[in-house]
Design a protein around this motif. Structure first.
Motif, PDB file in Angstrom:
ATOM      1  N   LEU A  36       0.878  -1.015  -0.308  1.00 22.80           N
ATOM      2  CA  LEU A  36      -0.024  -0.032  -0.107  1.00 22.80           C
ATOM      3  C   LEU A  36       0.621   1.428   0.040  1.00 22.80           C
ATOM      4  O   LEU A  36       1.856   1.432   0.721  1.00 22.80           O
ATOM      5  CB  LEU A  36      -0.752   0.294   1.412  1.00 22.80           C
ATOM      6  N   GLN A  37       0.946   2.469  -0.805  1.00 24.28           N
ATOM      7  CA  GLN A  37       2.004   3.180  -0.870  1.00 24.28           C
ATOM      8  C   GLN A  37       1.313   4.918  -1.087  1.00 24.28           C
ATOM      9  O   GLN A  37      -0.367   4.420  -2.325  1.00 24.28           O
ATOM     10  CB  GLN A  37       2.356   3.088  -2.234  1.00 24.28           C
ATOM     11  N   LEU A  38       0.601   5.388  -0.224  1.00 28.89           N
ATOM     12  CA  LEU A  38       0.547   7.291  -0.575  1.00 28.89           C
ATOM     13  C   LEU A  38       1.684   8.043  -1.439  1.00 28.89           C
ATOM     14  O   LEU A  38       2.917   7.621  -0.996  1.00 28.89           O
ATOM     15  CB  LEU A  38       0.713   7.569   0.447  1.00 28.89           C
ATOM     16  N   THR A  39       1.901   8.711  -2.616  1.00 28.80           N
ATOM     17  CA  THR A  39       2.749   9.008  -3.443  1.00 28.80           C
ATOM     18  C   THR A  39       3.300  10.618  -2.618  1.00 28.80           C
ATOM     19  O   THR A  39       4.126  11.129  -3.591  1.00 28.80           O
ATOM     20  CB  THR A  39       2.971   8.405  -4.845  1.00 28.80           C
ATOM     21  N   SER A  40       1.894  11.039  -2.699  1.00 30.54           N
ATOM     22  CA  SER A  40       1.882  12.705  -2.954  1.00 30.54           C
ATOM     23  C   SER A  40       0.753  13.109  -2.642  1.00 30.54           C
ATOM     24  O   SER A  40      -0.533  12.401  -2.340  1.00 30.54           O
ATOM     25  CB  SER A  40       2.268  13.464  -4.045  1.00 30.54           C
ATOM     26  N   GLY A  41       0.417  14.595  -2.176  1.00 29.20           N
ATOM     27  CA  GLY A  41      -0.645  14.959  -2.083  1.00 29.20           C
ATOM     28  C   GLY A  41      -0.983  14.692   0.020  1.00 29.20           C
ATOM     29  O   GLY A  41      -0.748  14.009   0.543  1.00 29.20           O
ATOM     30  N   ASN A  42      -2.437  15.123   0.160  1.00 28.17           N
ATOM     31  CA  ASN A  42      -3.086  14.912   1.149  1.00 28.17           C
ATOM     32  C   ASN A  42      -4.406  13.536   1.346  1.00 28.17           C
ATOM     33  O   ASN A  42      -5.180  13.126   1.814  1.00 28.17           O
ATOM     34  CB  ASN A  42      -3.496  15.990   2.342  1.00 28.17           C
ATOM     35  N   GLY A  43      -4.005  12.653   0.507  1.00 28.28           N
ATOM     36  CA  GLY A  43      -4.705  11.142   0.238  1.00 28.28           C
ATOM     37  C   GLY A  43      -4.687  10.208   1.075  1.00 28.28           C
ATOM     38  O   GLY A  43      -3.958  10.720   2.340  1.00 28.28           O
ATOM     39  N   SER A  44      -5.491   9.465   1.186  1.00 25.07           N
ATOM     40  CA  SER A  44      -5.487   8.421   2.047  1.00 25.07           C
ATOM     41  C   SER A  44      -5.771   6.501   1.828  1.00 25.07           C
ATOM     42  O   SER A  44      -6.583   6.901   1.215  1.00 25.07           O
ATOM     43  CB  SER A  44      -6.517   8.776   3.628  1.00 25.07           C
ATOM     44  N   ILE A  45      -5.369   6.284   2.453  1.00 22.67           N
ATOM     45  CA  ILE A  45      -5.557   4.902   2.159  1.00 22.67           C
ATOM     46  C   ILE A  45      -6.171   4.089   3.165  1.00 22.67           C
ATOM     47  O   ILE A  45      -5.463   4.073   4.254  1.00 22.67           O
ATOM     48  CB  ILE A  45      -4.555   3.399   1.302  1.00 22.67           C
ATOM     49  N   ASN A  46      -7.755   4.070   3.661  1.00 18.02           N
ATOM     50  CA  ASN A  46      -8.870   3.263   4.880  1.00 18.02           C
ATOM     51  C   ASN A  46      -8.385   1.825   4.797  1.00 18.02           C
ATOM     52  O   ASN A  46      -9.509   1.271   3.629  1.00 18.02           O
ATOM     53  CB  ASN A  46      -9.653   4.071   4.897  1.00 18.02           C
ATOM     54  N   LEU A  47      -8.165   0.574   5.603  1.00 18.12           N
ATOM     55  CA  LEU A  47      -8.075  -0.499   5.412  1.00 18.12           C
ATOM     56  C   LEU A  47      -9.883  -1.009   5.909  1.00 18.12           C
ATOM     57  O   LEU A  47     -10.088  -1.931   5.041  1.00 18.12           O
ATOM     58  CB  LEU A  47      -7.230  -1.071   6.524  1.00 18.12           C
ATOM     59  N   THR A  48     -10.289  -0.244   6.390  1.00 19.44           N
ATOM     60  CA  THR A  48     -11.824  -0.713   7.249  1.00 19.44           C
ATOM     61  C   THR A  48     -12.542   1.073   7.234  1.00 19.44           C
ATOM     62  O   THR A  48     -11.850   1.624   7.747  1.00 19.44           O
ATOM     63  CB  THR A  48     -11.675  -1.303   8.724  1.00 19.44           C
ATOM     64  N   GLY A  49     -13.993   1.022   7.444  1.00 14.78           N
ATOM     65  CA  GLY A  49     -14.909   1.995   8.074  1.00 14.78           C
ATOM     66  C   GLY A  49     -15.548   1.009   9.028  1.00 14.78           C
ATOM     67  O   GLY A  49     -15.271   1.637  10.102  1.00 14.78           O
ATOM     68  N   ASN A  50     -16.254  -0.184   8.443  1.00 15.69           N
ATOM     69  CA  ASN A  50     -17.105   0.109  10.238  1.00 15.69           C
ATOM     70  C   ASN A  50     -17.355  -2.230   9.828  1.00 15.69           C
ATOM     71  O   ASN A  50     -17.762  -2.456  10.466  1.00 15.69           O
ATOM     72  CB  ASN A  50     -18.287   0.255   9.678  1.00 15.69           C
ATOM     73  N   GLY A  51     -16.249  -2.882   8.377  1.00 11.97           N
ATOM     74  CA  GLY A  51     -15.714  -3.952   8.509  1.00 11.97           C
ATOM     75  C   GLY A  51     -14.265  -4.361   8.764  1.00 11.97           C
ATOM     76  O   GLY A  51     -14.349  -4.029   9.867  1.00 11.97           O
TER      77      GLY A  51
END
Length: 372
Positions: A36-51
């Motif tokens: 899992l990789q974030l390369t720039s900006g202010n984005g996000s990677i979320n593994l779960t919300g309610n699951g």
């Protein structure tokens, strides 16, 4: 079941990639090469919300620029499980935030998290079964449990105020190498059930037990430069069931509020100790062990007891002069009152001494000084 690669490189807005958003969603990562990789900006990677997210193999997390966030749970009640044999790998994590929220590390696979640059590591309602070594410029701890040997190092230049409510069951070391304040238990106390060392080598303050009661069940050791305890009203409590050794710096340790509430064994001093507000001897003894205990307040009510006591050490001045250095000093200044020295024998027999001071002294540095 195959390998997983997710890269969020959108620089135009705060883009988000999420898994297991719905309560009934269950996602399993079973591949052997996962990124899992974030390369720039202010984005996000979320593994779960309610699951539920089950990580069954190693997962590499990379973030080298921007201010994005990896979150194991984002804004919901979801849970992420790092299952037996799997590890999180932070091979290049120098920006953004890694937030381990509602996160369970299961099994005895050791975990090493190394963050650099301007990045932040957050433990929020996380649990670790295995040994953990974590290094980060910014680090925050809230309501998390660490069962193995835990070494946490903070080495950045930003202040961090941790809410508290954490439980450390294994041997723990907190290294503060940063230039700003790192504060623990700002809202509620922490629990250190094993031996703990606080090691401050940076110029930033290391503040422990800021609010509530922070308990120690093992030995407490201070190294490096001074560590502050109870800075904003907190209390430290020794509650182990065997002897516990308090090892301060060579210059001693000053604490505002100290409680000794031990079911067995004594608190053994390995250096000087000063109490500035309240010493509460609920249960168990304090063995001064050739050191000086100072009540650094003129308030006669500052030392209270239920069943606790300060051990009166039987000595032969000719054969063991060093033990005559066990002393209790009460800095009363110009105050008056009944000053209780709650001595007891090594077998628990209570033999108190009370000084009734009825006339104020003429020296603000006045004190009562006794050898145990």
């Amino acid at each position: 079941n195959g390998n997983l690669t997710v890269i969020n490189s959108n620089t135009n807005f705060a883009s988000s990639i999420s898994f297991a958003a719905a309560p009934q969603a269950v996602v399993n990562i079973n591949g052997t090469n996962n990124l899992l990789q974030l390369t720039s900006g202010n984005g996000s990677i979320n593994l779960t919300g309610n699951g539920t997210m089950n990580i069954n193999q190693n997962l590499v997390l990379n973030c080298s620029s921007g201010s994005g966030t990896f979150s194991t749970t984002s804004g919901g009640s979801g849970v992420t499980n790092l299952n037996t044999g799997a590890a999180l790998v932070t091979s290049t994590f120098s920006a953004g935030t890694l937030s381990l929220t509602n996160f369970n590390q299961i099994g005895n696979t050791p975990q090493t998290l190394t963050l650099t640059g301007t990045s932040a590591l957050v433990f929020n309602n996380a649990s670790f079964d295995a040994n953990l070594t974590a290094v980060a410029p910014k680090l925050n701890l809230a309501n998390s449990t660490f069962d193995g040997t835990t070494v946490l190092t903070i080495n950045g230049n930003a202040a961090e105020i941790c809410p508290g409510g954490n439980i450390f069951n294994g041997t723990t070391t907190i290294n503060h190498q940063g230039s700003k304040t790192f504060a623990m238990a700002s809202s509620t106390g922490d629990q250190f059930n094993g031996n703990v060392t606080f090691n401050r080598t940076g110029i930033g303050s290391l503040n422990v037990a800021n609010s509530g009661t922070t308990s120690f069940g093992g030995n407490l050791t201070i190294t490096g430069s001074a560590t502050n305890f109870g800075f904003t009203g907190g209390t430290i409590s020794f509650n182990g069931n065997t002897n516990q050794t308090l090892t301060p710096l060579a210059s001693g340790l000053s604490v505002p509020r100290l409680t000794v509430n031990k079911s067995a064994g004594n608190l053994v001093l390995a250096g000087g100790l000063s109490v500035t507000t309240n010493l509460n001897l609920a249960n168990g003894g304090i063995l001064l062990n050739s050191n000086l205990l100072t009540m650094a307040t003129g308030n006669a009510a500052a030392l209270t007891r239920t069943n606790g006591y300060i051990i009166s050490e039987s000595i032969d001045l000719q054969s063991n002069r060093a033990r005559a250095l066990s002393r209790l000093r009460w800095n009363i200044g110009t105050n008056t009152g009944s000053y209780l020295f709650p001595f007891g024998t090594s077998i628990g027999e209570y033999i108190p001494v009370t000084f009734n001071v009825t006339t104020p002294g003429d020296n603000t540095f006045g004190s009562i000084f006794m050898s145990t």
